[in-house]
Each structure stands twice: as structure tokens, then as C-alpha cells.
Design an enzyme around this catalytic site. Structure first.
Site, short mmCIF file in Angstrom:
data_model
loop_
_atom_site.label_atom_id
_atom_site.label_comp_id
_atom_site.label_asym_id
_atom_site.label_seq_id
_atom_site.Cartn_x
_atom_site.Cartn_y
_atom_site.Cartn_z
N ASP A 46 34.14 37.94 50.03
CA ASP A 46 35.42 37.23 50.03
C ASP A 46 36.58 38.21 50.21
OD1 ASP A 46 34.13 34.80 49.48
OD2 ASP A 46 34.16 35.21 47.33
N TYR A 74 27.20 43.83 41.20
CA TYR A 74 28.64 43.60 41.23
C TYR A 74 29.28 44.07 39.92
CZ TYR A 74 27.70 40.33 45.10
OH TYR A 74 27.30 39.76 46.28
N ASP A 88 38.35 31.78 41.94
CA ASP A 88 38.86 33.15 41.80
C ASP A 88 40.39 33.10 41.70
OD1 ASP A 88 39.89 32.93 44.40
OD2 ASP A 88 38.25 34.05 45.31
N ARG A 186 31.51 34.09 41.65
CA ARG A 186 32.59 33.15 41.31
C ARG A 186 32.05 31.95 40.54
NH1 ARG A 186 35.03 31.06 46.38
NH2 ARG A 186 33.20 31.89 47.48
#
Length: 313
Positions: A46, A74, A88, A186
Site C-alpha cells: 500500500d 512486518y 489504515d 490492516r
């Protein structure tokens, strides 16, 4: 129709994607910097996210379908207090819940994260690149249409708490995740907020590893050039995770012509291989083809007219 000009750069490369640009932007910038139209990527990030993005350049774009990179890592900042329509910080708030005092406690965070580890059914964010009847979900969501995405099975291998901090009076959990391919961090943040009786979204996100490729292997996007790319190229055999055979010079022409190779070569593979297994066929540091064990011999699956660079056996 004019024939495509042979690629002069053929390699896999990882770049550290900056925050604020799309994955398509990364590909466009790589094309300009390398002077090569054939550039693709494995695994979208993203605009809000940064970190590891694997690119295929030239003939190496043909490897991207084989580059599974099943496990991703992550580092995420999960902010409590409200959900957004994108899950987000870029989205519009859709649901607000005042954070409970216990959400500031590390013990609460560790218990909640431990409960999230394992196989789970996850509904992807409405703003995602998933295709529904030929239309990207994010496009339908931006146009105000209903987006009803089916749940998918994902695996959270690890969810380790790094820190609990306070931002603007709300708790923020910094979490190191190791997850299966296709997992949306997310959505993990959204569901985590609901699981603790609150509301949460991703405040920042960095992909620290994609398969065997970590941030330390990444090139800087702003410094890309043909020479710089070769200095930072990835070993395609290692990224593919398959066995390899260093083929004698006398078989190079056979490979180029797509002929089968003798079974005696199979015993020289760097790892055990069986019927149907892919094998990287290399010569002098270059990937010439991907073969497959068929009937006890090596048949060609993909032959690369311009060899892919970077092999280190």
C-alpha cells in the site's frame, strides 16, 4: 508487429519502497532508471507502507509467477481509538471507541496478540486490490459501491509485541508479525481492535522481509542505475527456493533449443529432486532455464533467451 528488443538487464532485485508511493510508481521509476520496459513486481504494498518489494527486470519478470515468497514479515504500529474505511491512517474514521485503560498495559497487548496467532479466517479490507467480477475492490469502494469480500484462510505465525506507546492520548501497539502470503496486516489490526472491545487501525507499516529477502538486501530506489542494480541483484535460485544443476557447456545449446537433458545430470542437483520437481539449470553464474523432472529426464519448462544474472552456487 515489431519484435521486442532483447533485454540488456535480466535480474531479480529488491528495493526498499518508500512511504507515499504506489507499487506501480515503484515499477515506473525502476523502468526509467534502468532503461528497461520489462519490469514487474511480486507482492503489492500500500502507499502508506514501506519496505521489501521484489522486482523482476527483463527475462526475470518471467520468474515472478514462481516467486511465491510465502512468508512475510512486518513491523506495524496499531493505533486504538477508531477504525477507518481503509483500515489504515489514510482512510476516513468509520467507528470510534474510547480506548479502555487496560489497552495501555503490555500484559493486555501480549495476551491479545498471543490469541491472534494461528490459522484464522480473515475478511480482506474493502480497499484492496482483490478483483470482484473483474473490478478491483478499491475502485468499487472509492466509487461508493458495496464491497462484500469473502473471508480467506490466513496464518499468523508470530505476533510479537515490541512496545506500547501513547500518541495523542491513545495507545499504540508496535508489533512484529510473521504471516502467510495473502495476509492483510490492516485487517489484523481491525480485527485485533474488535477482539479487545475497541477499535483500531494501522498507523504505519513496514514489510521487513518477503520470503528469504530481507531489508538488508534491498536497494535504494533513488539510487537505481544498471550498475547499481547489478551490485544489489538477488540470487534467483535462492529466491525461487528450488534445487539447481550446474550444467556442462556441451548442454547449453540443448537447453536453448528446449531439448531434454540426460538423467545422469539429476544426481548433480544441489538438493534431492523427484518427479515433477522444478530444477534451476545454471551455467557460470547465470540461470539459463527452469527444468522439470519428467519420466526420469530433465524437460524444459522455461528457457530464457537472455540468461538471468546473479546465481551463486
Amino acid at each position: 508487429m515489431a519484435r521486442r528488443t532483447p533485454s540488456t538487464i535480466n535480474l531479480l532485485l529488491a528495493v526498499n519502497k518508500p512511504v507515499g508511493i504506489t507499487s506501480h510508481d515503484v515499477v515506473a521509476r525502476a523502468r526509467r532508471a534502468l532503461g528497461e520496459r520489462r519490469v514487474g513486481h511480486a507482492g503489492t504494498l500500500d502507499p502508506l507502507a514501506s519496505g521489501v518489494m521484489v522486482l523482476g527486470v527483463g527475462q526475470a519478470t518471467r520468474l515472478l509467477g514462481r516467486v511465491t515468497l510465502d512468508t512475510k514479515r512486518y513491523l506495524a504500529d496499531i493505533a486504538f481509538g477508531f477504525e477507518t474505511n481503509t483500515d489504515d491512517a489514510e482512510g476516513e474514521p468509520t467507528r470510534t471507541v474510547a480506548p479502555a485503560p487496560e489497552l495501555f498495559l503490555e500484559e493486555t497487548a501480549r495476551c491479545a496478540l498471543a490469541a491472534s496467532v494461528g490459522v484464522q479466517s480473515q475478511v480482506p479490507p474493502a480497499f484492496s486490490a482483490i478483483s470482484v467480477n473483474g473490478v478491483r475492490a478499491y475502485k468499487r469502494a472509492r466509487e461508493g459501491g458495496d464491497v462484500d469480500l469473502p473471508a480467506r484462510e490466513v496464518i499468523v505465525h508470530e505476533a510479537d509485541l515490541i512496545a506500547v506507546t501513547e500518541v495523542d492520548g491513545a495507545p499504540v501497539w508496535t508489533v512484529a508479525y510473521t504471516v502467510s502470503k495473502g495476509t492483510y496486516i490492516r485487517a489484523l489490526a481491525r480485527d485485533l481492535g474488535r477482539a479487545v472491545g475497541g477499535a483500531a487501525h494501522i498507523a504505519s507499516l513496514c514489510r521487513t522481509a518477503s520470503g528469504c529477502v530481507a531489508l538488508a538486501s534491498c536497494a535504494a530506489l533513488d539510487e537505481l542505475s544498471p550498475a547499481y542494480a547489478r551490485d544489489h541483484m538477488l540470487d534467483p535460485v535462492r529466491v525461487l527456493g528450488c534445487a539447481a544443476i550446474e550444467v556442462p557447456e556441451r548442454h547449453v545449446e540443448d537447453i536453448r533449443c528446449g531439448r531434454r537433458l540426460p538423467s545422469a545430470l539429476i544426481g548433480q542437483a544441489t538438493a534431492p529432486v523427484g518427479e515433477g520437481d522444478p530444477v534451476a539449470l545454471v551455467r557460470a553464474g547465470e540461470l539459463l532455464a527452469i527444468g522439470c523432472i519428467t519420466g526420469g529426464r530433465l524437460a524444459m519448462s522455461d528457457v530464457f533467451p537472455q540468461p538471468i544474472e546473479g546465481v551463486c552456487l
